[in-house]
Design an enzyme around this catalytic site. Structure first.
Site, PDB file in Angstrom:
ATOM      1  N   THR A 210      10.466  -8.693  13.315  1.00  0.00           N
ATOM      2  CA  THR A 210      11.080  -7.489  12.727  1.00  0.00           C
ATOM      3  C   THR A 210      12.183  -7.813  11.727  1.00  0.00           C
ATOM      4  O   THR A 210      12.662  -6.924  11.037  1.00  0.00           O
ATOM      5  CB  THR A 210      11.702  -6.597  13.822  1.00  0.00           C
TER       6      THR A 210
ATOM      7  N   ARG B 263     -11.895   3.889 -28.984  1.00  0.00           N
ATOM      8  CA  ARG B 263     -11.679   4.109 -30.415  1.00  0.00           C
ATOM      9  C   ARG B 263     -12.997   4.172 -31.188  1.00  0.00           C
ATOM     10  O   ARG B 263     -13.066   4.683 -32.280  1.00  0.00           O
ATOM     11  CB  ARG B 263     -10.906   2.931 -31.026  1.00  0.00           C
TER      12      ARG B 263
ATOM     13  N   PRO C 259      12.359  -9.307   8.735  1.00  0.00           N
ATOM     14  CA  PRO C 259      12.214  -8.904   7.326  1.00  0.00           C
ATOM     15  C   PRO C 259      12.444  -7.397   7.135  1.00  0.00           C
ATOM     16  O   PRO C 259      13.048  -6.987   6.143  1.00  0.00           O
ATOM     17  CB  PRO C 259      10.765  -9.290   6.997  1.00  0.00           C
TER      18      PRO C 259
ATOM     19  N   GLY D 214       0.792  -1.232   0.000  1.00  0.00           N
ATOM     20  CA  GLY D 214       0.000   0.000   0.000  1.00  0.00           C
ATOM     21  C   GLY D 214       0.826   1.283   0.000  1.00  0.00           C
ATOM     22  O   GLY D 214       0.466   2.260   0.656  1.00  0.00           O
TER      23      GLY D 214
ATOM     24  N   GLU E 234     -16.130  -3.116 -33.832  1.00  0.00           N
ATOM     25  CA  GLU E 234     -15.004  -3.702 -33.084  1.00  0.00           C
ATOM     26  C   GLU E 234     -15.187  -5.225 -32.957  1.00  0.00           C
ATOM     27  O   GLU E 234     -14.229  -5.978 -33.010  1.00  0.00           O
ATOM     28  CB  GLU E 234     -14.919  -3.074 -31.679  1.00  0.00           C
TER      29      GLU E 234
ATOM     30  N   GLN F 271      14.374  -5.467   9.035  1.00  0.00           N
ATOM     31  CA  GLN F 271      15.819  -5.240   9.164  1.00  0.00           C
ATOM     32  C   GLN F 271      16.531  -5.566   7.852  1.00  0.00           C
ATOM     33  O   GLN F 271      17.379  -4.809   7.377  1.00  0.00           O
ATOM     34  CB  GLN F 271      16.404  -6.127  10.267  1.00  0.00           C
TER      35      GLN F 271
ATOM     36  N   CYS G 231     -18.759   3.545 -21.251  1.00  0.00           N
ATOM     37  CA  CYS G 231     -17.920   3.290 -22.429  1.00  0.00           C
ATOM     38  C   CYS G 231     -18.420   2.047 -23.185  1.00  0.00           C
ATOM     39  O   CYS G 231     -19.458   2.125 -23.812  1.00  0.00           O
ATOM     40  CB  CYS G 231     -16.451   3.205 -22.045  1.00  0.00           C
ATOM     41  N   LEU G 232     -17.751   0.893 -23.091  1.00  0.00           N
ATOM     42  CA  LEU G 232     -18.290  -0.282 -23.779  1.00  0.00           C
ATOM     43  C   LEU G 232     -19.702  -0.592 -23.272  1.00  0.00           C
ATOM     44  O   LEU G 232     -20.549  -1.064 -24.029  1.00  0.00           O
ATOM     45  CB  LEU G 232     -17.365  -1.497 -23.571  1.00  0.00           C
TER      46      LEU G 232
ATOM     47  N   GLY H 149       0.994   3.309  -2.413  1.00  0.00           N
ATOM     48  CA  GLY H 149       0.158   4.341  -3.029  1.00  0.00           C
ATOM     49  C   GLY H 149      -0.758   5.004  -2.011  1.00  0.00           C
ATOM     50  O   GLY H 149      -0.934   6.215  -2.011  1.00  0.00           O
TER      51      GLY H 149
ATOM     52  N   HIS I  58     -15.665   8.220 -19.165  1.00  0.00           N
ATOM     53  CA  HIS I  58     -15.418   7.482 -17.914  1.00  0.00           C
ATOM     54  C   HIS I  58     -15.599   8.385 -16.690  1.00  0.00           C
ATOM     55  O   HIS I  58     -14.628   8.991 -16.236  1.00  0.00           O
ATOM     56  CB  HIS I  58     -13.994   6.922 -17.904  1.00  0.00           C
TER      57      HIS I  58
ATOM     58  N   GLU J 203     -15.907   7.530 -13.717  1.00  0.00           N
ATOM     59  CA  GLU J 203     -15.227   6.977 -12.535  1.00  0.00           C
ATOM     60  C   GLU J 203     -13.848   7.578 -12.305  1.00  0.00           C
ATOM     61  O   GLU J 203     -13.355   7.586 -11.179  1.00  0.00           O
ATOM     62  CB  GLU J 203     -15.154   5.445 -12.627  1.00  0.00           C
TER      63      GLU J 203
HETATM   64  N1  GLN Z   1     -13.641  -1.068 -26.819  1.00  0.00           N
HETATM   65  C1  GLN Z   1     -14.425   0.128 -26.887  1.00  0.00           C
HETATM   66  C2  GLN Z   1     -13.755   1.192 -27.721  1.00  0.00           C
HETATM   67  O1  GLN Z   1     -12.547   1.150 -27.931  1.00  0.00           O
HETATM   68  C3  GLN Z   1     -14.762   0.657 -25.501  1.00  0.00           C
HETATM   69  C4  GLN Z   1     -13.566   1.065 -24.719  1.00  0.00           C
HETATM   70  C5  GLN Z   1     -13.822   1.217 -23.238  1.00  0.00           C
HETATM   71  O2  GLN Z   1     -14.792   0.683 -22.706  1.00  0.00           O
HETATM   72  N2  GLN Z   1     -12.922   1.900 -22.533  1.00  0.00           N
HETATM   73  O3  GLN Z   1     -14.400   2.087 -28.197  1.00  0.00           O
END
Ligand code: GLN
Length: 534
Positions: A190, A464, A192, A18, A407, A194, A383-384, A20, A509, A511
């Site tokens: 301890t 894409r 590891p 951890g 695709e 050291q 996205c997808l 990060g 995205h 997220e």
């Molecule tokens: N494969 C899809 C594209 O390239 C969706 C990509 C994704 O979900 N990040 O458009």
């Protein structure tokens, strides 16, 4: 501060301790004192960036506003500090070497033998220093990926050794180790730690602070022992005990005095009290929510939770905002079909269909969306996931038999999702997608508008393929609304179904930009809709 201070975070004994989260927590604590802080990750692998990596290798690929495909730790940095990162915050061995080789070809080193020391190490050092000086940061925290002792990370540790020597009191090394508990002996061990510090010392680096990951509290005796064997003060031995949520770690580090120890070692006089009120309010909601729901996450990388890291974290932020615990049920899209969809999905308060690439599990995603559309379960497609929603609607509502994304099927009669024009002549796969933040204009009155509470937004992309404009009118006339559009290119960014409790699918995205301080509006809106559906 007039001069940037550099903090290096190395790791020993084992990976996945951890680093990060410790880096992000320290950044949070320094930021809470009013300092300007950034965090950088140096990754010792040879890929120029993780964009070409399968998520099973290192988990999700994160994307910055400026379109860099990066390590997922940058997601933690942003979620904790609420500060955007950029390409400069993630550097890999591949990037370092390609820059040095480019310079060599250009003739920049004419006459010299190009070597790991000094040329590679100089390039590493300059990437670290530039980040601080160009942006006037008070602190640059640089996390060195991998574990000390790995062949791959040697040039990075050497760069740290040199920088520490050059910067003196303006640099500091934090080493994260593991103090394992031996159940049979009933003891914390301890040795590891050291050994790991000895390994660092062999490379010429004396750590200033040790952060010790442990399952049980480290008592004073153990603290003293570690201090004595590793040439650090007992107060510089910081316990990092296992905890139920990563968002607890800044509080634990504050209690252990990690930030005060860092300031002391860097000879910065600062008696201010850190204020983490907003963070604590968030934590309270995470730990004691009034409601609880379960949302399904349908994707193809479900065995490894890190593959959907940012999505899972976004649900924690949005859950807290709704005073609700969001349990996530990971469902493999390969297992779902029209016949069994009900058994997987009917008990869920909402369903998210995940981003992804390639054909595997695609029909299961489409069947999932058919079920939740018809059964009016709140839906977020990313996205997808958005592209699958368009395919499903095309096949089952518009009657476009065999509709698909080119695709997955380049010869479909109805390519409702198609390659973007600017992608058609691209052969290289690395770093060539539509990447980074783009503008989007939202239609008033839509779910998205109600969530964002504004019409102009900017969101990050990584794809894409796109909604094929040739079919746009057909969709709109049949009830699938285009509620978000890129104002410059007219690309479709959001689709929604009006006659549904909450059906929102986005080409971007969301997220990647959800943080503790700013939970993402679409996740907040989706969780709210799921809560209403419970
Ligand atoms: N494969 C899809 C594209 O390239 C969706 C990509 C994704 O979900 N990040 O458009």
């Amino acid at each position: 501060m007039e001069k940037t201070r550099y903090i290096f975070v190395t790791g020993g004994v084992a990976s996945s301790l951890g680093k990060g989260i410790i880096s992000a927590s320290l950044a949070k604590l320094l930021q809470a004192r009013g300092y300007k802080v950034t965090i950088q990750k140096l990754d010792p692998y040879i890929n120029v960036d993780p964009g070409t990596l399968n998520p099973y290798e290192h988990g999700e690929c994160y994307v910055t506003v400026d379109g860099a495909e990066t390590d997922l730790d940058l997601g933690h940095y942003e979620r904790f500090t609420n500060q955007p990162t950029t390409q400069a915050n993630n550097v890999t061995t591949g990037r370092i070497y390609s820059t040095v080789i480019e310079k060599e070809r250009r003739g920049d080193y004419l006459g010299e033998t190009v070597q790991i020391i000094p040329h590679i190490t100089d390039e590493i050092k300059s990437r670290i220093k530039i980040l601080g000086t160009e942006n006037n940061f008070d602190f640059v925290i640089t996390e060195i990926g991998g574990t000390v002792g790995d062949i791959e990370s040697l040039p990075y540790v050497e760069a740290v050794r040199q920088l520490k020597w050059e910067m003196g009191k303006h640099a500091l090394v934090i080493h994260l180790t593991l103090v394992p508990y031996l159940a049979a002996a009933g003891e914390l061990k301890t040795k590891p730690t050291q050994h790991s510090v000895k390994q660092l010392l062999q490379l010429g680096v004396q750590p200033d602070i040790l952060v010790c990951r442990t399952e049980h509290h480290i008592n004073n005796g153990i603290r003293k022992k570690i201090a004595q064997f590793c040439n650090v003060e007992a107060s510089s031995v910081i316990e990092s005990i296992d905890t139920d949520t990563i968002y607890n770690v800044p509080i634990l580090m504050q209690e252990e005095g990690l930030d005060t120890e860092v300031l002391k070692k860097l000879q910065i006089n600062d008696n201010r009290k850190t204020v983490l009120t907003k963070w604590e309010t968030f934590l309270k909601l995470v730990k004691n929510p009034s409601y609880e729901i379960t949302i399904g996450l349908v994707g193809k990388y479900v065995e490894l939770k890190d593959s959907y890291k940012s999505i899972l974290e976004s649900f924690i932020h949005a859950g807290a905002e709704n005073n609700c615990k969001v349990n996530i049920k990971m469902i493999s899209s390969e297992k779902i079909n029209e016949e069994n969809a009900e058994s997987y999905l009917s008990n869920l308060s909402g369903v998210l269909v995940a981003p992804g690439f390639g054909n595997r599990g695609i029909e299961g995603k489409i069947d999932t969306i058919k079920y939740i559309r018809e059964n009016r379960i709140p839906f977020l497609g990313i996205c997808l996931g958005m592209q699958c929603a368009v395919i499903e609607y095309g096949r089952n509502v518009l009657g476009l038999e065999g509709a698909h994304s080119s695709e997955m099927n380049s010869r479909t009669k109805y390519p409702v999702i198609d390659l973007m024009e600017e992608q058609k002549n691209i052969d290289n796969l690395g770093g060539t997608m539509r990447l980074g933040a783009y503008d989007c204009e939202i239609t008033e009155g839509s779910n998205s508008y109600k969530a964002y509470k504004k019409s102009s937004i900017k969101e990050r992309h990584r794809h894409r393929y796109e909604f094929n404009d040739k079919f746009r009118d057909q969709y709109i006339n049949s009830g699938m609304k285009v509620t978000g559009v890129n104002p410059q290119t007219n690309l479709v960014e959001i689709v929604e179904i009006e006659d549904h409790p909450w059906f929102t699918a986005v080409q971007f995205h969301p997220e990647y930009s959800s943080t503790v301080a700013n939970p993402h509006p679409l996740f907040v809106g989706f969780v709210k809709a799921a809560l209403n559906n419970k």
